[in-house]
Motif scaffolding. Structure first.
Motif, PDB file in Angstrom:
ATOM      1  N   VAL A  85       0.876  -1.173   0.000  1.00  0.00           N
ATOM      2  CA  VAL A  85       0.000   0.000   0.000  1.00  0.00           C
ATOM      3  C   VAL A  85       0.914   1.225   0.000  1.00  0.00           C
ATOM      4  N   ALA A  86       0.882   1.920  -1.118  1.00  0.00           N
ATOM      5  CA  ALA A  86       1.744   3.089  -1.279  1.00  0.00           C
ATOM      6  C   ALA A  86       0.930   4.363  -1.115  1.00  0.00           C
ATOM      7  N   VAL A  87       1.648   5.432  -0.815  1.00  0.00           N
ATOM      8  CA  VAL A  87       1.037   6.767  -0.789  1.00  0.00           C
ATOM      9  C   VAL A  87       1.538   7.523  -2.012  1.00  0.00           C
ATOM     10  N   ILE A  88       0.605   7.996  -2.820  1.00  0.00           N
ATOM     11  CA  ILE A  88       0.924   8.742  -4.029  1.00  0.00           C
ATOM     12  C   ILE A  88       0.700  10.218  -3.774  1.00  0.00           C
ATOM     13  N   MET A  89       1.652  11.032  -4.152  1.00  0.00           N
ATOM     14  CA  MET A  89       1.468  12.486  -4.106  1.00  0.00           C
ATOM     15  C   MET A  89       1.252  12.982  -5.533  1.00  0.00           C
ATOM     16  N   LEU A  90       0.211  13.774  -5.721  1.00  0.00           N
ATOM     17  CA  LEU A  90      -0.115  14.244  -7.065  1.00  0.00           C
ATOM     18  C   LEU A  90       0.885  15.297  -7.537  1.00  0.00           C
ATOM     19  N   ASP A  91       1.175  15.261  -8.815  1.00  0.00           N
ATOM     20  CA  ASP A  91       2.101  16.255  -9.376  1.00  0.00           C
ATOM     21  C   ASP A  91       1.550  17.670  -9.229  1.00  0.00           C
ATOM     22  N   GLU A  92       0.231  17.826  -9.314  1.00  0.00           N
ATOM     23  CA  GLU A  92      -0.348  19.169  -9.198  1.00  0.00           C
ATOM     24  C   GLU A  92      -0.122  19.777  -7.819  1.00  0.00           C
ATOM     25  N   ASP A  93      -0.069  18.920  -6.788  1.00  0.00           N
ATOM     26  CA  ASP A  93       0.067  19.398  -5.415  1.00  0.00           C
ATOM     27  C   ASP A  93       0.480  18.221  -4.542  1.00  0.00           C
ATOM     28  N   PRO A  94       1.748  18.171  -4.101  1.00  0.00           N
ATOM     29  CA  PRO A  94       2.211  17.027  -3.290  1.00  0.00           C
ATOM     30  C   PRO A  94       1.457  16.886  -1.968  1.00  0.00           C
ATOM     31  N   GLY A  95       0.729  17.914  -1.561  1.00  0.00           N
ATOM     32  CA  GLY A  95      -0.070  17.799  -0.347  1.00  0.00           C
ATOM     33  C   GLY A  95      -1.304  16.941  -0.527  1.00  0.00           C
ATOM     34  N   ILE A  96      -1.613  16.626  -1.775  1.00  0.00           N
ATOM     35  CA  ILE A  96      -2.763  15.764  -2.061  1.00  0.00           C
ATOM     36  C   ILE A  96      -2.258  14.352  -2.268  1.00  0.00           C
ATOM     37  N   GLN A  97      -2.755  13.458  -1.435  1.00  0.00           N
ATOM     38  CA  GLN A  97      -2.233  12.092  -1.418  1.00  0.00           C
ATOM     39  C   GLN A  97      -3.356  11.081  -1.636  1.00  0.00           C
ATOM     40  N   MET A  98      -3.006   9.987  -2.267  1.00  0.00           N
ATOM     41  CA  MET A  98      -3.964   8.890  -2.465  1.00  0.00           C
ATOM     42  C   MET A  98      -3.250   7.571  -2.212  1.00  0.00           C
ATOM     43  N   TYR A  99      -4.002   6.588  -1.745  1.00  0.00           N
ATOM     44  CA  TYR A  99      -3.427   5.264  -1.542  1.00  0.00           C
ATOM     45  C   TYR A  99      -3.430   4.484  -2.847  1.00  0.00           C
ATOM     46  N   SER A 100      -2.538   3.514  -2.914  1.00  0.00           N
ATOM     47  CA  SER A 100      -2.500   2.635  -4.092  1.00  0.00           C
ATOM     48  C   SER A 100      -1.941   1.271  -3.717  1.00  0.00           C
ATOM     49  N   HIS A 101      -2.496   0.234  -4.341  1.00  0.00           N
ATOM     50  CA  HIS A 101      -1.904  -1.106  -4.225  1.00  0.00           C
ATOM     51  C   HIS A 101      -0.773  -1.308  -5.229  1.00  0.00           C
ATOM     52  N   LEU A 102      -0.538  -0.335  -6.074  1.00  0.00           N
ATOM     53  CA  LEU A 102       0.500  -0.408  -7.109  1.00  0.00           C
ATOM     54  C   LEU A 102       0.417  -1.722  -7.885  1.00  0.00           C
ATOM     55  N   PRO A 103      -0.674  -1.958  -8.601  1.00  0.00           N
ATOM     56  CA  PRO A 103      -0.810  -3.218  -9.360  1.00  0.00           C
ATOM     57  C   PRO A 103       0.397  -3.454 -10.258  1.00  0.00           C
ATOM     58  N   GLY A 104       0.924  -4.667 -10.231  1.00  0.00           N
ATOM     59  CA  GLY A 104       2.068  -5.023 -11.070  1.00  0.00           C
ATOM     60  C   GLY A 104       3.420  -4.808 -10.422  1.00  0.00           C
ATOM     61  N   THR A 105       3.455  -4.116  -9.288  1.00  0.00           N
ATOM     62  CA  THR A 105       4.730  -3.879  -8.607  1.00  0.00           C
ATOM     63  C   THR A 105       4.972  -4.994  -7.589  1.00  0.00           C
ATOM     64  N   PRO A 106       6.140  -5.644  -7.631  1.00  0.00           N
ATOM     65  CA  PRO A 106       6.391  -6.742  -6.679  1.00  0.00           C
ATOM     66  C   PRO A 106       6.283  -6.270  -5.230  1.00  0.00           C
ATOM     67  N   VAL A 107       5.860  -7.191  -4.379  1.00  0.00           N
ATOM     68  CA  VAL A 107       5.690  -6.872  -2.971  1.00  0.00           C
ATOM     69  C   VAL A 107       7.027  -6.462  -2.348  1.00  0.00           C
ATOM     70  N   ASP A 108       6.990  -5.330  -1.634  1.00  0.00           N
ATOM     71  CA  ASP A 108       8.142  -4.796  -0.908  1.00  0.00           C
ATOM     72  C   ASP A 108       9.309  -4.460  -1.837  1.00  0.00           C
ATOM     73  N   ASP A 109       8.997  -4.187  -3.071  1.00  0.00           N
ATOM     74  CA  ASP A 109      10.032  -3.758  -4.028  1.00  0.00           C
ATOM     75  C   ASP A 109       9.521  -2.494  -4.714  1.00  0.00           C
ATOM     76  N   VAL A 110       9.278  -1.501  -3.891  1.00  0.00           N
ATOM     77  CA  VAL A 110       8.603  -0.287  -4.349  1.00  0.00           C
ATOM     78  C   VAL A 110       9.630   0.848  -4.462  1.00  0.00           C
ATOM     79  N   PRO A 111       9.767   1.417  -5.638  1.00  0.00           N
ATOM     80  CA  PRO A 111      10.739   2.513  -5.811  1.00  0.00           C
ATOM     81  C   PRO A 111      10.165   3.849  -5.337  1.00  0.00           C
TER      82      PRO A 111
END
Lengths: 136, 440
Positions: A85-111
């Protein structure tokens, strides 16, 4: 990995309707020129609910942080453990965050810091939800 | 008597307020605890309500006052550890009917009103002031301290109780449904456990300062060691097992980097304190412990979860508020008892305090030094929630007992116990108290 269905309510219906249309919209206060998420009945800065609108985003962001869920309280997701479960910060405003399961990204190998783009994924009742995938 | 939540005016939430107007004029003089249990066994005599009555009566007896002298009662009406009465499950009326009831059959079982307590403690015949400080004991304490200082009550009981029922916590309700409402879905669709947010902050902390989860091991072992010397606590009463660094490092993940032991164990337990004026406290049975200040964090993250920058800004502000109102500096602290449930935010609290001169990013290195009760730099001598189970009040009990000199085997010996700080829960959103053996 199918998430719980979503039952849009009055506050969040525009967000969910836009997701079904393949668009990411975020609440914006026209008076403050300030985005806010999660949605709220009033602007968290000026306190007014009269100037809120829904603004379409580019759908691009960065991975700010992440954790790996091994003991999930949500029944529908427990067969998929462990998962990112990652936290995404939007390019328009890093203060705006959304969660993501990052589909396709290996578990615990998140850049952390990598660029991501929005996609829309169907939940258990067909309602679509914004998700994010890493872009080169 | 209708009990209200404490008004916002009772909290000190900003810098620049100067010394607390009641500094040293309110004192804790009595402590009472119920026994602990992992979960309720279904018997009338072990309900959360029964535990509450027991803790209150012990606090009254400990202070050596007669019940008719009590004129105030501040409690937290929310008692869940995360376990809610299952919808549709029959309410055990034999249990309900064992007590004087209010209009809510779950009152005294899975929630608690001041009305229920007064109906079942007829000896509290002169209570004229009741108020709710919702969230945890840290919250109720600041409300009671302000109430006594303001003259709303003269001799005031403070209570926090917890119920825990069968099943795994947070696994029922909306989390077991096939669909959830749109507002909740914004943050809950991803299935994060309670410790996830703190785990994120800790992950960022480790990246920023070059630290690792393994560096928490000495803190964990120290906390459990202290907890096993806390006879009122869960681990001391039921499972007197040391937690070794090896145990900690081998524990399964819950939300990596938060492991099983970074999450506290939910239990049934109640605790009560008796507060009164410093003047009245002079000739009471126990040595008074004076309150020098209280302060509350009401910080809110801008986004969906607090960032490390927001956490550090808020804990720093909390530290400054505490010292300003108490008229002390970090150098005056004999020890600290900040909250630890989850363990991975304890360092945020003590770095915000500048405890023993530490700055942001220093705490995990500090944990590698002597942080025991025998040393010059005690960290969490109560053992906190890790040492004694989820109550969010061991830290307060320990501050009072240490400053009274009756912490038993847990008594700090490497420092003279004169001034201490406790509180929580969260770095953004908590209530904190400065305690002192002296009113000056």
């Amino acid at each position: 990995m199918v998430k719980q269905g979503v039952l849009p309510d009055a506050l969040t219906k525009p967000f969910w309707d836009a997701a079904n249309d393949g668009r990411l919209v975020i609440q914006n206060c026209k008076a403050c020129n300030r985005l806010q998420h999660p949605p709220a009945p009033a602007c968290s800065q000026c306190g007014s609910g009269d100037n809120l609108e829904w603004k379409e985003m580019s759908g691009r962001g960065k991975i700010y942080n992440y954790g790996v869920v091994h003991d999930c309280p949500v029944r529908l997701l427990q067969d998929d453990q462990p998962f990112n479960v990652a936290v995404i910060m939007l390019d328009e405003d890093p203060g705006i965050q959304m969660y993501s399961h990052l589909p396709g990204t290996p578990v615990d190998d998140v850049p952390v810091g990598a660029s991501v783009e929005v996609m829309f994924e169907a939940t258990a009742n067909g309602q679509k939800v914004p998700e994010w995938r890493i872009v080169a | 008597m209708t009990t209200q939540n404490a008004p916002a005016s009772m909290y000190r939430t900003t810098e620049g307020l100067g010394l607390w107007e009641h500094r040293g004029k309110v004192a804790a003089v009595g402590i009472g605890h119920s026994p602990t249990a992992r979960r309720w066994d279904g018997k009338p005599e072990t309900t959360m309500g029964a535990n509450s009555i027991l803790a209150l009566r012990k606090a009254i007896a400990d202070a050596g006052v007669s019940p008719d002298q009590i004129d105030g009662l501040v409690i937290d009406p929310v008692t869940t550890t995360g376990a809610y009465w299952p919808e549709g499950k029959p309410i055990p009326m034999d249990v309900v009917n064992a007590y004087n009831t209010t209009g809510d059959p779950l009152d005294g079982i899975a929630k608690l009103s001041a009305e229920w307590l007064l109906k079942n403690m007829p000896e509290l015949e002169n209570v004229k002031f009741t108020m709710y400080g919702t969230g945890c004991m840290s919250h109720a304490i600041v409300v009671a301290a302000q109430a006594v200082g303001d003259g709303l009550a003269h001799t005031c009981l403070v209570l926090k109780s917890w119920h825990n029922l069968e099943g795994r916590y947070y696994q029922g309700g909306a989390n077991a449904e096939d669909a959830i409402d749109g507002t909740s879905a914004i943050s809950r669709l991803w299935g994060t456990p309670a410790s996830y947010g703190t785990a994120l902050q800790f992950a960022e902390y480790c990246r920023k300062y070059g630290k690792s989860h393994d560096m928490m091991a000495p803190f964990m072992a120290n906390s459990r060691r202290n907890g096993l010397m806390f006879p009122e606590g869960y681990w001391a009463q039921h499972r007197p097992e040391q937690l070794t660094p090896e145990d900690y490092l081998a524990a399964r993940w819950i939300a990596k980097p938060a492991s099983l032991f970074d999450n506290d164990i939910p239990i049934m337990v109640s605790a009560a304190y008796l507060f009164t004026t410093a003047e009245r406290a002079k000739d009471m049975k126990q040595k008074p412990v004076y309150i020098l200040n209280h302060a509350s964090s009401r910080g809110r993250p801008r986004g969906i979860t607090p960032t490390l920058d927001e956490v550090e800004a808020e804990t720093g502000k909390t530290g400054r508020m505490l010292y300003e109102g108490a008229g002390i500096t970090a150098n005056d602290l004999s020890f600290e008892n900040m909250y630890d449930g989850f363990t991975l935010f304890h360092q945020f609290h003590i770095e915000g305090l500048g405890y023993r001169g530490m700055k942001f990013g220093d705490a995990l290195d500090f944990y590698q030094t002597d942080i025991s009760i025998e040393g010059p730099n005690p960290v969490l001598p109560s053992g906190g929630n890790i040492g004694s189970g989820r109550s969010r009040f061991w830290m307060h009990t320990d501050c009072i007992q240490q400053l009274q000199g009756r912490a038993g085997a847990r008594q700090v010996t490497g420092v003279k116990p004169e001034t201490a700080v406790s509180g929580g829960p969260m770095p953004l959103g908590g209530n904190f108290t400065v305690w002192s053996a002296s009113p000056d």
